[in-house]
Motif scaffolding. Structure first.
Motif, short mmCIF file in Angstrom:
data_model
loop_
_atom_site.label_atom_id
_atom_site.label_comp_id
_atom_site.label_asym_id
_atom_site.label_seq_id
_atom_site.Cartn_x
_atom_site.Cartn_y
_atom_site.Cartn_z
N ALA A 284 -29.60 57.20 9.78
CA ALA A 284 -28.87 55.97 9.47
C ALA A 284 -27.92 56.14 8.30
N VAL A 285 -28.40 56.72 7.21
CA VAL A 285 -27.53 56.92 6.05
C VAL A 285 -26.42 57.92 6.38
N GLY A 286 -26.77 58.97 7.13
CA GLY A 286 -25.76 59.94 7.53
C GLY A 286 -24.64 59.31 8.34
N VAL A 287 -24.99 58.40 9.24
CA VAL A 287 -23.98 57.70 10.04
C VAL A 287 -23.05 56.88 9.16
N VAL A 288 -23.63 56.14 8.22
CA VAL A 288 -22.80 55.28 7.35
C VAL A 288 -21.85 56.12 6.51
N ILE A 289 -22.34 57.22 5.94
CA ILE A 289 -21.48 58.07 5.11
C ILE A 289 -20.40 58.72 5.96
N ALA A 290 -20.76 59.21 7.14
CA ALA A 290 -19.77 59.85 8.00
C ALA A 290 -18.71 58.86 8.46
N LEU A 291 -19.14 57.66 8.84
CA LEU A 291 -18.17 56.66 9.29
C LEU A 291 -17.28 56.18 8.14
N THR A 292 -17.80 56.20 6.92
CA THR A 292 -16.97 55.83 5.77
C THR A 292 -15.77 56.76 5.66
N ILE A 293 -15.95 58.01 6.06
CA ILE A 293 -14.85 58.98 6.04
C ILE A 293 -13.96 58.84 7.27
N ILE A 294 -14.57 58.59 8.44
CA ILE A 294 -13.84 58.59 9.71
C ILE A 294 -13.12 57.26 9.96
N LEU A 295 -13.71 56.14 9.57
CA LEU A 295 -13.16 54.84 9.96
C LEU A 295 -11.74 54.56 9.44
#
Length: 487
Positions: A284-295
């Motif tokens: 869950a945390v990995g998804v949020v951090i990754a999407l913070t970069i990708i979004l």
């Protein structure tokens, strides 16, 4: 693993616990604020030092050292106490900040950021551990509002402050600003943590295990960072790093099984709550951090928003997650079957990502941002859940190493997922490679890339759900009935 026959420990009164928690939040703000300020000013820093090629190492070196140091702080705090290790972490962080501010070259800045990471790696897990010291698992969610407010401040204020300094002042002021904050955090922490209940016990520090764990993590993170960027994935350098990491992990596992007092107690690793909390946090945390970069890239390429407007995608995701981490944390203690809270949230998040995966360019900017905000709201309750269930499963004298280990694997998970999402975007939309996002039109290549990013996001959240489903729920320890006064 906690013995069910062990008498429940005593905790502080709420007012005393709140003073301690609020007192150490400045250290958490240091860790949270630094990364977003530096990331915002990074192009300006690289231009000033005349080295664009190596600017990513300003972030990578800090992340590598912070991740490697995190479990060490947890173990050492179980031995020497939270206050001592928090002051050590702040001191190293301040020394690194001073070196960053004075750095004359990119190489000097990278080395200084590595030193800063060695200190910063202890700040956030130590705050989480201190909350575990002063409040029972049942009472800990009430402090989520304080910690979440810190993240809101850094998420909103960090980019603005970093951008202002980069545009109107010299970039070194980002690091000069840390010095008075470190001094204030040092004095405040030194004062409030004198009242912290002591749960540390004499332990033997297994230095060999610690070095093997740190070496394995650094080799793995270097392979993930360099693969597909500096070197091809099938290059000798990347394959060699993966092989070295695998060998070091094998030696680390052997050491854990044979050491008289291993770096991470086997009882902690064998506990189902530890595995579930770590897996859920990993995903869950990995998804949020990754999407913070990708979004932001998605907002510019697929939604045709400007660079400044694309920041709203981060605000929607992080804002929704932070808000529901507060609400979800408070709901946890109201349910006997408390895992229903994160499970319901993850279902909502998956439901929000499905339409984005099916039609990434099929929504107006407002509708897409609404779905992103809903997805953030859904994933938020997983954050307090993972911390509470892990800390609820261990004795107080193991809180440090347990919390540090969970943060360590969470950071590794973030690196895995960030790297994976980045590879999906580059593979699915080669037209983005080498071009500014604002110059790329929302074409079929870009749409296909983000379609698979959102599909991978759904997969990660399904893994988090599956791990929570297998959790055997234990009653959350403690309430407001067993209290002690601070020393």
């Amino acid at each position: 693993m906690r013995d069910p026959l062990t008498p429940p420990p005593d905790y502080l009164e709420h007012d005393a616990a709140r003073r301690i928690v609020v007192g150490v939040l400045l250290t958490m703000l240091l860790a949270a604020l630094d990364q977003v300020m530096v990331a915002t000013a990074l192009p300006t820093i690289a231009a000033s030092l005349g080295d664009i090629d190596n600017m990513s190492w300003v972030v990578t070196a800090n992340l590598l050292c912070a991740t490697a140091a995190t479990p060490l702080y947890g173990k050492l705090s179980d031995i020497h106490g939270r206050r001592t290790m928090m002051l050590v972490a702040i001191g190293i962080y301040a020394a690194g900040s001073l070196a960053c501010a004075l750095a004359p070259t990119m190489l000097a800045l990278i080395l200084a950021r590595a030193l800063q990471g060695l200190g910063g790696g202890g700040l956030m897990p130590l705050v989480q551990t201190i909350i575990g010291d002063v409040a029972s698992p049942r009472d800990r969610p009430r402090y989520q509002a304080y910690t979440s407010s810190t993240f809101i401040l850094s998420t909103v204020g960090g980019p603005l402050l970093g951008g202002f300094i980069a545009q109107h002042l010299h970039w070194s002021w980002i690091f000069w600003l840390n010095l008075p904050l470190c001094a204030a955090a040092f004095l405040l922490t030194n004062n409030v943590l004198r009242r912290l209940p002591r749960h540390d016990r004499p332990h033997a520090l297994d230095i060999a295990s610690g070095l093997l764990m740190v070496g394995a993590a650094i080799a793995l993170m270097l392979a993930l960072t360099w693969g597909g960027r500096r070197y091809p994935w099938v290059s000798l350098q990347v394959i060699g790093l993966f092989a070295a990491s695998a060998a070091l992990w094998a030696l680390f596992a052997w050491r854990l099984l044979t050491a008289q007092e291993p770096f991470i107690p086997l009882s902690v690793l064998r506990d189902g709550a530890m595995r579930v909390g770590t897996a859920a946090s990993f995903s869950a945390v990995g998804v949020v951090i990754a999407l913070t970069i990708i979004l932001p890239l998605y907002a510019q390429v697929a939604l045709d928003l400007s660079v400044s407007e694309s920041a709203w995608a981060i605000v929607a995701l992080q804002g929704g997650a932070t808000l529901t981490s507060i609400v979800g944390g408070r709901l946890l203690v109201r349910f006997t079957h408390y895992k229903r809270v994160p499970l319901a949230g993850l279902l909502i998040s998956i439901g929000a990502f499905v339409p984005l995966a099916l039609a990434p360019t099929g929504f107006s900017p407002l509708a897409a941002l609404g779905l992103i905000a809903l997805a953030g709201c859904g994933v938020g309750p997983t954050f307090p859940f993972s911390i509470v269930v892990v800390q609820n499963a261990v004795e107080l004298h193991q809180l440090g190493v347990t919390t540090g280990t969970m943060n360590f694997f969470r950071a590794l998970g973030s690196t895995f997922i960030v790297t994976g999402f980045g590879a999906i975007v580059l593979a699915g939309a080669p037209s983005i490679r080498g071009a500014s996002a604002g110059a790329v039109l929302a074409g079929t290549d870009a749409a296909e890339a983000f379609r698979w990013v959102f599909a991978a996001t759904i997969l990660c959240l399904v893994i988090a759900m599956a791990s929570i489903l297998v959790l055997k729920e234990r009653p959350l320890r403690g309430s407001t009935q067993s209290k002690v006064q601070p020393r």
